[in-house]
Design a protein around this motif. Structure first.
Motif, PDB file in Angstrom:
ATOM      1  N   HIS A 196       7.485   8.058  -3.409  1.00 10.71           N
ATOM      2  CA  HIS A 196       6.678   7.158  -4.249  1.00 10.71           C
ATOM      3  C   HIS A 196       6.149   6.015  -3.406  1.00 10.71           C
ATOM      4  O   HIS A 196       6.486   5.880  -2.221  1.00 10.71           O
ATOM      5  CB  HIS A 196       7.519   6.593  -5.399  1.00 10.71           C
ATOM      6  N   GLY A 197       5.313   5.168  -4.024  1.00  8.82           N
ATOM      7  CA  GLY A 197       4.789   4.003  -3.333  1.00  8.82           C
ATOM      8  C   GLY A 197       5.690   2.797  -3.525  1.00  8.82           C
ATOM      9  O   GLY A 197       6.862   2.914  -3.897  1.00  8.82           O
ATOM     10  N   CYS A 198       5.145   1.608  -3.257  1.00 10.47           N
ATOM     11  CA  CYS A 198       5.872   0.350  -3.449  1.00 10.47           C
ATOM     12  C   CYS A 198       5.441  -0.218  -4.801  1.00 10.47           C
ATOM     13  O   CYS A 198       4.450  -0.941  -4.875  1.00 10.47           O
ATOM     14  CB  CYS A 198       5.566  -0.638  -2.326  1.00 10.47           C
ATOM     15  N   GLY A 199       6.167   0.135  -5.861  1.00 14.38           N
ATOM     16  CA  GLY A 199       5.708  -0.240  -7.199  1.00 14.38           C
ATOM     17  C   GLY A 199       4.435   0.526  -7.495  1.00 14.38           C
ATOM     18  O   GLY A 199       4.419   1.757  -7.492  1.00 14.38           O
ATOM     19  N   ASN A 200       3.334  -0.209  -7.726  1.00 11.78           N
ATOM     20  CA  ASN A 200       2.039   0.426  -7.972  1.00 11.78           C
ATOM     21  C   ASN A 200       1.171   0.495  -6.723  1.00 11.78           C
ATOM     22  O   ASN A 200       0.002   0.868  -6.800  1.00 11.78           O
ATOM     23  CB  ASN A 200       1.289  -0.333  -9.076  1.00 11.78           C
ATOM     24  N   GLN A 201       1.740   0.125  -5.573  1.00 13.11           N
ATOM     25  CA  GLN A 201       0.961   0.093  -4.343  1.00 13.11           C
ATOM     26  C   GLN A 201       1.045   1.419  -3.588  1.00 13.11           C
ATOM     27  O   GLN A 201       2.108   2.030  -3.504  1.00 13.11           O
ATOM     28  CB  GLN A 201       1.457  -1.032  -3.430  1.00 13.11           C
TER      29      GLN A 201
ATOM     30  N   GLN B   5      -8.538   4.651   3.902  1.00 13.64           N
ATOM     31  CA  GLN B   5      -8.034   4.279   2.582  1.00 13.64           C
ATOM     32  C   GLN B   5      -7.882   5.505   1.691  1.00 13.64           C
ATOM     33  O   GLN B   5      -6.972   5.577   0.865  1.00 13.64           O
ATOM     34  CB  GLN B   5      -8.973   3.262   1.936  1.00 13.64           C
ATOM     35  N   ASP B   6      -8.776   6.465   1.852  1.00 13.53           N
ATOM     36  CA  ASP B   6      -8.701   7.686   1.039  1.00 13.53           C
ATOM     37  C   ASP B   6      -7.458   8.511   1.359  1.00 13.53           C
ATOM     38  O   ASP B   6      -7.069   9.377   0.567  1.00 13.53           O
ATOM     39  CB  ASP B   6      -9.949   8.546   1.252  1.00 13.53           C
ATOM     40  N   ASP B   7      -6.857   8.261   2.527  1.00 21.51           N
ATOM     41  CA  ASP B   7      -5.683   9.034   2.924  1.00 21.51           C
ATOM     42  C   ASP B   7      -4.368   8.388   2.489  1.00 21.51           C
ATOM     43  O   ASP B   7      -3.298   8.958   2.707  1.00 21.51           O
ATOM     44  CB  ASP B   7      -5.669   9.207   4.449  1.00 21.51           C
ATOM     45  N   HIS B   8      -4.429   7.185   1.905  1.00 26.29           N
ATOM     46  CA  HIS B   8      -3.203   6.525   1.453  1.00 26.29           C
ATOM     47  C   HIS B   8      -2.457   7.406   0.459  1.00 26.29           C
ATOM     48  O   HIS B   8      -3.080   8.133  -0.341  1.00 26.29           O
ATOM     49  CB  HIS B   8      -3.537   5.182   0.794  1.00 26.29           C
ATOM     50  N   LEU B   9      -1.129   7.322   0.486  1.00 28.30           N
ATOM     51  CA  LEU B   9      -0.302   8.064  -0.458  1.00 28.30           C
ATOM     52  C   LEU B   9      -0.166   7.233  -1.725  1.00 28.30           C
ATOM     53  O   LEU B   9       0.428   6.147  -1.712  1.00 28.30           O
ATOM     54  CB  LEU B   9       1.078   8.334   0.143  1.00 28.30           C
ATOM     55  N   GLU B  10      -0.742   7.720  -2.812  1.00 30.93           N
ATOM     56  CA  GLU B  10      -0.703   6.979  -4.070  1.00 30.93           C
ATOM     57  C   GLU B  10       0.729   6.885  -4.593  1.00 30.93           C
ATOM     58  O   GLU B  10       1.580   7.724  -4.281  1.00 30.93           O
ATOM     59  CB  GLU B  10      -1.612   7.640  -5.106  1.00 30.93           C
ATOM     60  N   SER B  11       0.981   5.858  -5.398  1.00 24.53           N
ATOM     61  CA  SER B  11       2.354   5.554  -5.825  1.00 24.53           C
ATOM     62  C   SER B  11       2.961   6.643  -6.693  1.00 24.53           C
ATOM     63  O   SER B  11       4.186   6.740  -6.799  1.00 24.53           O
ATOM     64  CB  SER B  11       2.378   4.219  -6.573  1.00 24.53           C
ATOM     65  N   ASP B  12       2.134   7.468  -7.342  1.00 24.59           N
ATOM     66  CA  ASP B  12       2.659   8.518  -8.222  1.00 24.59           C
ATOM     67  C   ASP B  12       2.655   9.886  -7.552  1.00 24.59           C
ATOM     68  O   ASP B  12       2.739  10.914  -8.212  1.00 24.59           O
ATOM     69  CB  ASP B  12       1.857   8.569  -9.529  1.00 24.59           C
ATOM     70  N   GLN B  13       2.564   9.898  -6.204  1.00 26.23           N
ATOM     71  CA  GLN B  13       2.564  11.152  -5.465  1.00 26.23           C
ATOM     72  C   GLN B  13       3.622  11.104  -4.369  1.00 26.23           C
ATOM     73  O   GLN B  13       4.133  10.031  -4.028  1.00 26.23           O
ATOM     74  CB  GLN B  13       1.181  11.410  -4.841  1.00 26.23           C
ATOM     75  N   TYR B  14       3.988  12.277  -3.841  1.00 28.40           N
ATOM     76  CA  TYR B  14       4.928  12.318  -2.733  1.00 28.40           C
ATOM     77  C   TYR B  14       4.292  13.075  -1.569  1.00 28.40           C
ATOM     78  O   TYR B  14       3.308  13.799  -1.725  1.00 28.40           O
ATOM     79  CB  TYR B  14       6.246  12.977  -3.137  1.00 28.40           C
ATOM     80  N   LEU B  15       4.885  12.888  -0.378  1.00 25.82           N
ATOM     81  CA  LEU B  15       4.365  13.550   0.815  1.00 25.82           C
ATOM     82  C   LEU B  15       5.520  13.826   1.766  1.00 25.82           C
ATOM     83  O   LEU B  15       6.424  12.996   1.922  1.00 25.82           O
ATOM     84  CB  LEU B  15       3.322  12.667   1.507  1.00 25.82           C
ATOM     85  N   ASP B  16       5.492  15.007   2.406  1.00 25.16           N
ATOM     86  CA  ASP B  16       6.499  15.384   3.391  1.00 25.16           C
ATOM     87  C   ASP B  16       5.937  15.214   4.801  1.00 25.16           C
ATOM     88  O   ASP B  16       4.804  15.618   5.088  1.00 25.16           O
ATOM     89  CB  ASP B  16       6.933  16.838   3.203  1.00 25.16           C
ATOM     90  N   PHE B  17       6.752  14.603   5.675  1.00 25.40           N
ATOM     91  CA  PHE B  17       6.389  14.420   7.069  1.00 25.40           C
ATOM     92  C   PHE B  17       7.372  15.236   7.915  1.00 25.40           C
ATOM     93  O   PHE B  17       8.538  14.865   8.051  1.00 25.40           O
ATOM     94  CB  PHE B  17       6.455  12.941   7.455  1.00 25.40           C
ATOM     95  N   GLY B  18       6.896  16.340   8.464  1.00 27.55           N
ATOM     96  CA  GLY B  18       7.775  17.232   9.212  1.00 27.55           C
ATOM     97  C   GLY B  18       7.964  16.790  10.654  1.00 27.55           C
ATOM     98  O   GLY B  18       7.025  16.305  11.296  1.00 27.55           O
TER      99      GLY B  18
END
Length: 255
Positions: free
Chosen positions: A48-53, A113-126
């Motif tokens: 998740h993000g930092c709150g809504n960030q 900015q378009d590549d930022h991970l939104e607060s309601d999404q997750y991402l894996d870094f392998g």
């Protein structure tokens, strides 16, 4: 009907439990059991993000004892590896070359900015890492809950100055979810047969030489007793904090 004390207890418990559950934690997931002396791929998951960030940066600190680290290419994110110079004793030969450096940190930055991970999404870094047969870190290699454990403190940065420091390290038998300020990702070293059967013929963890008989305790199977023990520790910790809150409320002269 609930008494005033019971109502207050449950309200406090709800607040504390919500506080613990509000943030899913950054975790390290291995594709295979960790065998010292070998290569293992990990996925570090940002939940998740930092709150809504939205998140725009992730820094992962690697313990001494990681010989190499190759970050996965994540679309829209740049990956950089910081390294340290190895002492003469730590240097080794790989493919005919003397290796004089080792990774200490992996930094992922969102490109736009378009590549930022939104607060309601997750991402894996392998990350593919090779583990040494001599893990020397004095802070990030611990015998946690009786198991040789490596910690990967991580810092998550967000677009408006939001910050999560996932840097809490367990040293004895603490409950992971209660480590402060937030628990760091970790992995258990589950076997070291590669070290015992080849060079150097031994496995050293945080200054202690471990033999083959300890590998079964370090296995990745999690039994019900272990899970129950962890749950009981969380309950005990919450109970103590609730009692402290009750004492503060009792001392408060509220009109």
């Amino acid at each position: 009907m609930f008494s005033e004390r019971s109502t207050m207890w449950w309200m406090a418990a709800s607040i504390l439990l919500c506080g613990q559950m509000a943030h899913a934690h950054v975790t390290a997931q291995a594709e295979s059991p960790v065998d010292a002396g070998s290569y293992v791929k990990y996925d570090f998951r940002l939940p998740h993000g930092c709150g809504n960030q939205a998140t725009n940066r992730l820094e992962i600190t690697l313990p001494h004892g990681i010989m190499s680290a190759t970050p996965q290419s994540v679309p829209g994110w740049d990956a950089n590896v910081e390294k340290r110079e190895l002492s003469t004793q730590e240097q080794y030969i790989s493919h005919g070359n003397i290796i004089t450096t080792a990774p200490t940190k992996i930094i992922y930055d969102a490109v736009t900015q378009d590549d930022h991970l939104e607060s309601d999404q997750y991402l894996d870094f392998g990350v593919v890492m090779r583990f040494s047969c001599a893990i020397t870190d004095e802070e990030l290699a611990t015998m946690w809950n009786g198991r040789p454990t490596l910690w990967f403190p991580s810092v998550q940065q967000c677009v408006e100055g939001g910050l999560y420091e996932w840097v809490g390290v367990g040293t004895t038998d603490e409950t992971w979810a209660l480590l402060q300020p937030h628990p760091a990702p970790y992995v258990h070293v589950q076997s070291w047969g590669s070290c015992l059967s080849g060079e150097p013929g031994s496995f050293t963890f945080a200054g202690e030489r471990l033999d083959a008989s300890m590998q079964s305790r370090a296995g990745d199977a999690i039994d019900e007793d272990y899970v129950q023990e962890q749950l009981e520790r969380v309950y005990e910790s919450l109970s103590e904090r609730i009692e402290e809150l009750e004492e503060q409320v009792a001392q408060c002269n509220c009109s």
